[in-house]
Design a protein around this motif. Structure first.
Motif, PDB file in Angstrom:
ATOM      1  N   ILE A  19     -11.415   2.219 -17.268  1.00 10.75           N
ATOM      2  CA  ILE A  19     -10.814   2.230 -18.594  1.00 10.75           C
ATOM      3  C   ILE A  19     -11.826   2.796 -19.587  1.00 10.75           C
ATOM      4  CG2 ILE A  19      -9.801   0.845 -20.442  1.00 10.75           C
ATOM      5  CD1 ILE A  19      -8.946  -1.160 -18.317  1.00 10.75           C
ATOM      6  N   TYR A  20     -11.400   3.830 -20.274  1.00 10.88           N
ATOM      7  CA  TYR A  20     -12.242   4.503 -21.261  1.00 10.88           C
ATOM      8  C   TYR A  20     -11.817   4.052 -22.646  1.00 10.88           C
ATOM      9  CZ  TYR A  20     -14.066   8.362 -24.141  1.00 10.88           C
ATOM     10  OH  TYR A  20     -14.699   9.109 -25.098  1.00 10.88           O
ATOM     11  N   ARG A  21     -12.758   3.529 -23.404  1.00  7.28           N
ATOM     12  CA  ARG A  21     -12.470   3.108 -24.777  1.00  7.28           C
ATOM     13  C   ARG A  21     -13.276   3.974 -25.731  1.00  7.28           C
ATOM     14  NH1 ARG A  21     -11.643  -3.034 -26.697  1.00  7.28           N
ATOM     15  NH2 ARG A  21      -9.871  -2.662 -25.311  1.00  7.28           N
ATOM     16  N   LYS A  22     -12.556   4.565 -26.673  1.00  9.16           N
ATOM     17  CA  LYS A  22     -13.151   5.525 -27.599  1.00  9.16           C
ATOM     18  C   LYS A  22     -13.092   4.993 -29.021  1.00  9.16           C
ATOM     19  CE  LYS A  22     -12.397  10.269 -29.242  1.00  9.16           C
ATOM     20  NZ  LYS A  22     -11.521  11.456 -29.100  1.00  9.16           N
ATOM     21  N   PRO A  23     -14.185   5.100 -29.773  1.00 13.98           N
ATOM     22  CA  PRO A  23     -14.165   4.678 -31.177  1.00 13.98           C
ATOM     23  C   PRO A  23     -13.192   5.537 -31.985  1.00 13.98           C
ATOM     24  CG  PRO A  23     -16.409   4.981 -30.383  1.00 13.98           C
ATOM     25  CD  PRO A  23     -15.510   5.565 -29.351  1.00 13.98           C
ATOM     26  N   MET A  24     -12.708   4.991 -33.078  1.00 11.51           N
ATOM     27  CA  MET A  24     -11.798   5.737 -33.940  1.00 11.51           C
ATOM     28  C   MET A  24     -12.511   6.872 -34.650  1.00 11.51           C
ATOM     29  SD  MET A  24      -8.755   4.547 -33.615  1.00 11.51           S
ATOM     30  CE  MET A  24      -7.944   5.204 -35.073  1.00 11.51           C
ATOM     31  N   ASP A  25     -13.767   6.649 -34.993  1.00  7.17           N
ATOM     32  CA  ASP A  25     -14.521   7.664 -35.738  1.00  7.17           C
ATOM     33  C   ASP A  25     -15.464   8.416 -34.796  1.00  7.17           C
ATOM     34  OD1 ASP A  25     -13.307   6.903 -38.178  1.00  7.17           O
ATOM     35  OD2 ASP A  25     -14.689   5.205 -38.312  1.00  7.17           O
ATOM     36  N   THR A  26     -16.541   8.923 -35.314  1.00  5.96           N
ATOM     37  CA  THR A  26     -17.487   9.723 -34.535  1.00  5.96           C
ATOM     38  C   THR A  26     -18.101   8.920 -33.388  1.00  5.96           C
ATOM     39  OG1 THR A  26     -18.044  10.985 -36.512  1.00  5.96           O
ATOM     40  CG2 THR A  26     -19.585  11.117 -34.661  1.00  5.96           C
ATOM     41  N   ILE A  27     -18.201   9.543 -32.218  1.00  6.50           N
ATOM     42  CA  ILE A  27     -18.855   8.916 -31.074  1.00  6.50           C
ATOM     43  C   ILE A  27     -20.355   9.125 -31.206  1.00  6.50           C
ATOM     44  CG2 ILE A  27     -19.081   8.857 -28.568  1.00  6.50           C
ATOM     45  CD1 ILE A  27     -16.269   9.944 -28.344  1.00  6.50           C
ATOM     46  N   ARG A  28     -21.079   8.038 -31.401  1.00  3.19           N
ATOM     47  CA  ARG A  28     -22.525   8.107 -31.569  1.00  3.19           C
ATOM     48  C   ARG A  28     -23.258   8.081 -30.230  1.00  3.19           C
ATOM     49  NH1 ARG A  28     -23.634   3.257 -33.449  1.00  3.19           N
ATOM     50  NH2 ARG A  28     -25.822   3.827 -33.776  1.00  3.19           N
ATOM     51  N   ALA A  29     -22.657   7.442 -29.233  1.00  3.15           N
ATOM     52  CA  ALA A  29     -23.282   7.299 -27.917  1.00  3.15           C
ATOM     53  C   ALA A  29     -22.199   6.947 -26.905  1.00  3.15           C
ATOM     54  CB  ALA A  29     -24.353   6.211 -27.944  1.00  3.15           C
ATOM     55  N   ALA A  30     -22.560   7.018 -25.637  1.00  2.00           N
ATOM     56  CA  ALA A  30     -21.636   6.670 -24.558  1.00  2.00           C
ATOM     57  C   ALA A  30     -22.339   5.740 -23.589  1.00  2.00           C
ATOM     58  CB  ALA A  30     -21.155   7.924 -23.832  1.00  2.00           C
ATOM     59  N   MET A  31     -21.597   4.757 -23.065  1.00  2.00           N
ATOM     60  CA  MET A  31     -22.194   3.781 -22.154  1.00  2.00           C
ATOM     61  C   MET A  31     -21.283   3.520 -20.963  1.00  2.00           C
ATOM     62  SD  MET A  31     -23.381  -0.193 -22.852  1.00  2.00           S
ATOM     63  CE  MET A  31     -24.851   0.247 -23.779  1.00  2.00           C
ATOM     64  N   LEU A  32     -21.871   3.516 -19.772  1.00  2.00           N
ATOM     65  CA  LEU A  32     -21.164   3.141 -18.558  1.00  2.00           C
ATOM     66  C   LEU A  32     -21.474   1.684 -18.259  1.00  2.00           C
ATOM     67  CD1 LEU A  32     -19.430   3.994 -16.088  1.00  2.00           C
ATOM     68  CD2 LEU A  32     -21.588   4.448 -14.894  1.00  2.00           C
ATOM     69  N   LEU A  33     -20.431   0.889 -17.994  1.00  2.00           N
ATOM     70  CA  LEU A  33     -20.568  -0.544 -17.752  1.00  2.00           C
ATOM     71  C   LEU A  33     -20.241  -0.845 -16.294  1.00  2.00           C
ATOM     72  CD1 LEU A  33     -18.651  -1.656 -20.970  1.00  2.00           C
ATOM     73  CD2 LEU A  33     -21.136  -1.577 -20.675  1.00  2.00           C
ATOM     74  N   VAL A  34     -21.195  -1.448 -15.577  1.00  2.00           N
ATOM     75  CA  VAL A  34     -21.042  -1.712 -14.142  1.00  2.00           C
ATOM     76  C   VAL A  34     -20.983  -3.216 -13.913  1.00  2.00           C
ATOM     77  CG1 VAL A  34     -21.884  -1.170 -11.838  1.00  2.00           C
ATOM     78  CG2 VAL A  34     -22.407   0.381 -13.737  1.00  2.00           C
ATOM     79  N   HIS A  35     -19.859  -3.693 -13.406  1.00  2.18           N
ATOM     80  CA  HIS A  35     -19.561  -5.127 -13.323  1.00  2.18           C
ATOM     81  C   HIS A  35     -20.310  -5.842 -12.187  1.00  2.18           C
ATOM     82  CE1 HIS A  35     -17.041  -4.610  -9.724  1.00  2.18           C
ATOM     83  NE2 HIS A  35     -16.497  -3.570 -10.306  1.00  2.18           N
ATOM     84  N   PRO A  36     -20.344  -7.178 -12.232  1.00  5.46           N
ATOM     85  CA  PRO A  36     -20.928  -7.965 -11.133  1.00  5.46           C
ATOM     86  C   PRO A  36     -20.074  -7.852  -9.868  1.00  5.46           C
ATOM     87  CG  PRO A  36     -20.736  -9.262 -13.158  1.00  5.46           C
ATOM     88  CD  PRO A  36     -19.938  -8.027 -13.372  1.00  5.46           C
ATOM     89  N   ILE A  37     -20.616  -8.305  -8.748  1.00 11.27           N
ATOM     90  CA  ILE A  37     -19.922  -8.165  -7.472  1.00 11.27           C
ATOM     91  C   ILE A  37     -18.704  -9.085  -7.369  1.00 11.27           C
ATOM     92  CG2 ILE A  37     -21.269  -9.891  -6.200  1.00 11.27           C
ATOM     93  CD1 ILE A  37     -21.252  -7.963  -3.810  1.00 11.27           C
TER      94      ILE A  37
END
Length: 243
Positions: A19-37
């Motif tokens: 699931i990709y979540r994008k800010p409404m305004d300018t994208i300042r940075a991007a982060m990948l989130l890796v869940h626990p097992i």
């Protein structure tokens, strides 16, 4: 903020979703989130909302044997998860485009050492690595949680792990080769570790052992914090107890 369901393919052809979540305004940075097992991408729903409010686009995804993927759990391997992280990070890059200057990666608990391993070998693609109560050395983790896993593997053909999960030979054979030790002791990108000093699942001694007090690897100790950084009275975070 806007949210879309994404599909992408890992190294061995396995289709993954996130699931990709994008800010409404300018994208300042991007982060990948890796869940626990023991979790899936839903683990990061609150975090994704928080980051979007601060201009950070996120991709939270289910690596193999989790979410919609029905691959038998005993086929899970450390290298397979590393390849899934690589595929997800590449897909996030395509979503945000080249104009976004900062790329971040976060791994939690079991996925911590694997995100660190990936970061060490892909430092030129990453701005910063965040780790949340990470399993750094998988051999140490098995000894702490399982005990004599070799005997268990010989007798049952699998190892009973945290939460009743059954791990097979593919993963056990890779533990000696794949871990986050070098990524923390000789980091190529800035690393920030969050770890509770009351963590019973993954003892803080692991982060203390492999991180260095100076340089690019910083350890932030959450006083009174458990495995999910929960502190007394924090019922919402306590309910999130995963590995």
């Amino acid at each position: 903020m806007t949210e879309t369901t994404e599909g992408f393919v890992s190294y061995d052809g396995l289709t993954l979703s996130g699931i990709y979540r994008k800010p409404m305004d300018t994208i300042r940075a991007a982060m990948l989130l890796v869940h626990p097992i023991t979790a899936n991408s839903a683990f990061f729903e609150d975090e994704a909302s928080f980051y979007a409010k601060h201009g950070i686009a996120t991709l939270r995804f289910d690596y193999r044997c989790h979410g919609e993927d029905k691959t038998p759990f005993q086929e899970l391997s450390l290298s397979g998860i590393v390849n899934d992280i690589d595929a997800a990070f590449s897909h996030l890059g395509k979503l945000v485009g080249d104009e976004v200057p900062h790329r971040y990666l976060m791994g939690v608990s079991f996925s911590g050492g694997l995100t660190a391993y990936w970061a060490f070998h892909n430092a030129d693609r990453l701005s910063r690595l965040f780790l949340w109560a990470p399993v750094v050395n998988y051999e140490d983790d098995m000894k702490h949680d399982v005990g004599d896993w070799v005997e268990m593997l010989q007798q049952d053909g699998s190892v009973k792990y945290f939460g009743g999960l059954r791990l097979g030979r593919p993963m056990m054979n890779e533990m000696v080769h794949i871990n986050g030790i070098q990524a923390l002791s000789s980091p190529k990108v800035p690393v920030l570790i969050f770890h509770g000093d009351k963590d019973d699942n993954v003892p803080i001694s692991s982060s203390q052992k492999y991180s260095r007090p100076a340089g690019q690897c910083e350890l932030y100790v959450v006083k009174g914090g458990g495995h999910m950084l929960d502190v007394p009275g924090d019922d919402e975070q306590t309910d999130k107890n995963q590995r």
